[in-house]
Design a protein around this motif. Structure first.
Motif, mmCIF file in Angstrom:
data_model
loop_
_atom_site.group_PDB
_atom_site.id
_atom_site.type_symbol
_atom_site.label_atom_id
_atom_site.label_comp_id
_atom_site.label_asym_id
_atom_site.label_seq_id
_atom_site.Cartn_x
_atom_site.Cartn_y
_atom_site.Cartn_z
ATOM 1 N N THR A 255 0.811 -1.219 0.000
ATOM 2 C CA THR A 255 0.000 0.000 0.000
ATOM 3 C C THR A 255 0.841 1.265 0.000
ATOM 4 O O THR A 255 0.306 2.354 -0.224
ATOM 5 N N ASN A 256 2.128 1.181 0.265
ATOM 6 C CA ASN A 256 3.006 2.352 0.239
ATOM 7 C C ASN A 256 3.338 2.730 -1.196
ATOM 8 O O ASN A 256 3.185 1.923 -2.125
ATOM 9 N N ASN A 257 3.862 3.944 -1.368
ATOM 10 C CA ASN A 257 4.287 4.351 -2.713
ATOM 11 C C ASN A 257 5.566 5.175 -2.686
ATOM 12 O O ASN A 257 5.846 5.917 -3.619
ATOM 13 N N ASN A 258 6.349 5.051 -1.619
ATOM 14 C CA ASN A 258 7.589 5.815 -1.550
ATOM 15 C C ASN A 258 8.635 5.249 -2.495
ATOM 16 O O ASN A 258 8.673 4.049 -2.787
ATOM 17 N N ALA A 259 9.510 6.136 -2.969
ATOM 18 C CA ALA A 259 10.459 5.779 -4.022
ATOM 19 C C ALA A 259 11.519 4.789 -3.577
ATOM 20 O O ALA A 259 12.121 4.109 -4.414
ATOM 21 N N VAL A 277 1.115 -7.455 -5.156
ATOM 22 C CA VAL A 277 0.202 -6.521 -5.815
ATOM 23 C C VAL A 277 0.369 -5.146 -5.199
ATOM 24 O O VAL A 277 0.185 -4.959 -3.991
ATOM 25 N N ALA A 278 0.706 -4.159 -6.024
ATOM 26 C CA ALA A 278 0.880 -2.780 -5.575
ATOM 27 C C ALA A 278 -0.412 -1.993 -5.800
ATOM 28 O O ALA A 278 -1.011 -2.068 -6.877
ATOM 29 N N VAL A 279 -0.834 -1.257 -4.773
ATOM 30 C CA VAL A 279 -2.059 -0.453 -4.898
ATOM 31 C C VAL A 279 -1.824 1.030 -4.611
ATOM 32 O O VAL A 279 -2.691 1.857 -4.900
ATOM 33 N N GLY A 280 -0.681 1.392 -4.036
ATOM 34 C CA GLY A 280 -0.370 2.794 -3.787
ATOM 35 C C GLY A 280 0.196 3.437 -5.037
ATOM 36 O O GLY A 280 1.149 2.917 -5.636
ATOM 37 N N CYS A 286 8.365 5.556 -9.572
ATOM 38 C CA CYS A 286 8.905 4.889 -8.391
ATOM 39 C C CYS A 286 10.197 4.155 -8.764
ATOM 40 O O CYS A 286 10.923 4.565 -9.670
ATOM 41 N N MET A 287 10.481 3.062 -8.064
ATOM 42 C CA MET A 287 11.723 2.343 -8.276
ATOM 43 C C MET A 287 11.718 1.595 -9.610
ATOM 44 O O MET A 287 10.657 1.300 -10.155
ATOM 45 N N PRO A 288 12.910 1.277 -10.166
ATOM 46 C CA PRO A 288 12.953 0.453 -11.386
ATOM 47 C C PRO A 288 12.339 -0.917 -11.138
ATOM 48 O O PRO A 288 12.366 -1.438 -10.020
#
Length: 368
Positions: A255-259, A277-280, A286-288
């Motif tokens: 749920t996070n989205n920090n780089a 599964v990413a939801v943020g 973001c990251m590569p």
């Protein structure tokens, strides 16, 4: 009572509008006989509101009224609408229209409409019925296509249902669609214990996960996470925090989205052929993509966003049946500017819901 051509709400006029919205009249979408009009009881405050208000996800069309976790009573029903009547308690989430004819829409996967979706705010109905631009729920009324309104089950408080319309379904959908609680997906992890993450813990437990691992930066939220359903906890600031948990999960919701998220480390937590599964959704790239680690862990990685009306109804029924209790704080709609500032500073634990204090539900015999 609403005016056919103008509603009242908190209007943002430029990308500096956070904390500076103006309470004034605005023009909703043009009325179509496939629409319902909702007198708004309450509206949840979502991080998407902030991203959109400041044009963080790309240029926003101003004036704009944000808010897409809407609950209230039906005040007007189009002649071509079935299944709704004046006085029904309903909700609307982040999506208010789609083509409804492509293969995704016909399969109940409207958020992935092949012809593009219309958001409940900052959306353009020229994709569908040509009725103008969508305006959100920091207001007295909302007007939306009836297909995207859902009934709120009896027994589920409006202020509990509201943040589920986006925040709740954003995590419920990937949990349910990826088999949470079913054979082979009984071990679930959640990264980030905030607005989305706390919903993910609640729903993972409700769906039958047997092992639920909460992942946060420090141990400060461990006790709370366990109360919400976690059976295990990882603090990423600990020394070598992931080594003892290698391949301990079948499904991981991020749920996070920090780089600087350690995605490569997260992949080691999941068994081969398990899923991350990413939801943020961040405002900046973001990251590569860690393709090498994906290949050598055998883990599938993807993303998910909100959910269609069918999955929202299912989620609300589960919440009502199990009497689920997310952590919410009610705020007065008149204080919207302070509320979004507090949201920006990370003060809510974990979701704000703004309430129209002078709201009175529309009675069944009312007419517009």
């Amino acid at each position: 009572m609403s005016n056919d051509s103008h509603f009242e709400g908190w209007v943002g006029h430029d990308k500096e509008c956070l904390g500076n919205m103006k309470w004034e009249s605005f023009q909703p979408k043009q009325w179509r006989e496939t629409d319902v009009e909702i007198k708004i009881e309450c509206c949840g405050v979502c991080a998407s509101d902030l991203h959109t208000a400041r044009s963080g996800w790309g240029p926003t069309r101003y004036p704009c009224v944000v808010g897409h976790e809407i609950v209230g009573t039906v005040a007007r029903v189009g002649k071509e609408v079935s299944g709704f009547k004046i006085g029904d308690r309903v909700g609307v989430g982040a999506q208010s229209d789609s083509c409804k004819s492509c293969s995704a829409c016909k399969a109940g996967q409207e958020p992935w409409c092949e012809n593009g979706i219309v958001g409940t705010y900052n959306g353009d109905y020229k994709k569908t019925d040509g009725s103008g631009f969508s305006m959100g729920g920091y207001a007295k009324y909302s007007r939306v296509p009836a297909h995207f309104a859902v009934h709120i089950p009896d027994g589920l408080p409006s202020t509990v249902a509201a943040p589920m319309m986006c925040g709740g379904v954003t995590v419920y959908n990937p949990l349910k669609s990826n088999g949470c609680g079913q054979e082979g997906f009984k071990r679930v992890g959640v990264v980030g214990i905030g607005g989305l993450g706390h919903f993910a813990l609640i729903f993972a437990k409700a769906l039958g996960a047997e092992k639920i691992t909460a992942i946060s930066h420090t141990h400060s939220k461990e006790e709370l996470a366990r109360k919400l359903g976690a059976t295990d906890f990882i603090a990423s600031a600990d020394q070598k925090p992931y080594a003892a948990h290698k391949r301990s999960l079948d499904l991981l919701i991020v749920t996070n989205n920090n780089a600087d998220m350690p995605i490569a480390d997260y992949l080691t937590l999941v068994r081969p052929h398990g899923k991350v599964v990413a939801v943020g959704i961040p405002e900046e790239p973001c990251m590569p993509t860690p393709i090498l680690q994906m290949a050598f862990t055998g883990v599938f990685m993807g993303g998910s966003a909100i959910g269609g009306p069918k999955i929202i109804r299912e989620m609300l029924e589960l919440a009502a049946k199990q009497n689920l209790k997310p952590m919410i704080e009610e705020r007065d709609m008149k204080d919207a500017n302070q509320v979004v500032n507090d949201m920006e500073e990370g003060k809510p634990r974990f979701r704000y819901v703004m309430v129209n204090k002078d709201y009175e539900p529309v009675q069944a015999e009312a007419r517009i």
